[in-house]
Design a protein around this motif. Structure first.
Motif, PDB file in Angstrom:
ATOM      1  N   LEU A   1      -3.386   3.021   6.940  1.00 49.14           N
ATOM      2  CA  LEU A   1      -3.370   1.849   6.061  1.00 49.14           C
ATOM      3  C   LEU A   1      -4.490   0.869   6.388  1.00 49.14           C
ATOM      4  CD1 LEU A   1       0.467   1.154   5.987  1.00 49.14           C
ATOM      5  CD2 LEU A   1      -0.912   2.330   4.261  1.00 49.14           C
TER       6      LEU A   1
ATOM      7  N   TRP B   1      -1.112   3.714  -2.463  1.00 47.76           N
ATOM      8  CA  TRP B   1      -2.526   3.419  -2.291  1.00 47.76           C
ATOM      9  C   TRP B   1      -2.937   3.697  -0.850  1.00 47.76           C
ATOM     10  CZ3 TRP B   1      -1.842  -2.061  -4.714  1.00 47.76           C
ATOM     11  CH2 TRP B   1      -1.648  -1.938  -6.093  1.00 47.76           C
ATOM     12  N   THR B   2      -2.899   4.961  -0.455  1.00 47.22           N
ATOM     13  CA  THR B   2      -3.178   5.302   0.935  1.00 47.22           C
ATOM     14  C   THR B   2      -4.442   6.139   1.105  1.00 47.22           C
ATOM     15  OG1 THR B   2      -1.684   7.199   0.756  1.00 47.22           O
ATOM     16  CG2 THR B   2      -0.758   5.134   1.634  1.00 47.22           C
TER      17      THR B   2
ATOM     18  N   THR C   1      -9.268  -2.262  -0.437  1.00 47.17           N
ATOM     19  CA  THR C   1      -8.209  -3.257  -0.294  1.00 47.17           C
ATOM     20  C   THR C   1      -8.569  -4.308   0.746  1.00 47.17           C
ATOM     21  OG1 THR C   1      -6.481  -1.723  -0.981  1.00 47.17           O
ATOM     22  CG2 THR C   1      -5.791  -3.590   0.380  1.00 47.17           C
TER      23      THR C   1
ATOM     24  N   LEU D   1       0.826  -1.204   0.000  1.00 51.42           N
ATOM     25  CA  LEU D   1       0.000   0.000   0.000  1.00 51.42           C
ATOM     26  C   LEU D   1       0.864   1.258   0.000  1.00 51.42           C
ATOM     27  CD1 LEU D   1      -2.748  -1.102   2.540  1.00 51.42           C
ATOM     28  CD2 LEU D   1      -3.046  -0.774   0.077  1.00 51.42           C
TER      29      LEU D   1
ATOM     30  N   VAL E   1      -7.882   2.166   0.490  1.00 49.74           N
ATOM     31  CA  VAL E   1      -7.579   1.323   1.653  1.00 49.74           C
ATOM     32  C   VAL E   1      -8.804   0.498   2.035  1.00 49.74           C
ATOM     33  CG1 VAL E   1      -7.017   1.353   4.112  1.00 49.74           C
ATOM     34  CG2 VAL E   1      -5.729   2.786   2.527  1.00 49.74           C
TER      35      VAL E   1
END
Length: 61
Positions: free
Chosen positions: A59, A34-35, A43, A29, A40
């Motif tokens: 995260l 991808w934060t 995910t 991440l 998140v």
């Protein structure tokens, strides 16, 4: 299916530990940037592993 789900398959089949799983997801991440909240959240959908004791709040959903 999100990329961390592949790590989950390893964890679920006892090929990696929970610690290794959480660490790999956090690193992915962060490295990929991808934060954002929606990323998140998406995910972690469908991944029934609690990593709250290993990862920073940004995260986690």
């Amino acid at each position: 299916m999100t990329p961390p789900f592949l790590f989950y398959i390893l964890y679920d089949n006892e090929i990696s530990s929970r610690h290794e799983f959480c660490e790999a997801c956090g690193e992915l991440l962060e490295r990929e940037g991808w934060t954002g909240y929606n990323v998140v959240k998406a995910t972690w959908e469908g991944i029934p592993v609690d990593c709250c004791d290993m990862l920073d709040d940004h995260l986690l959903p």
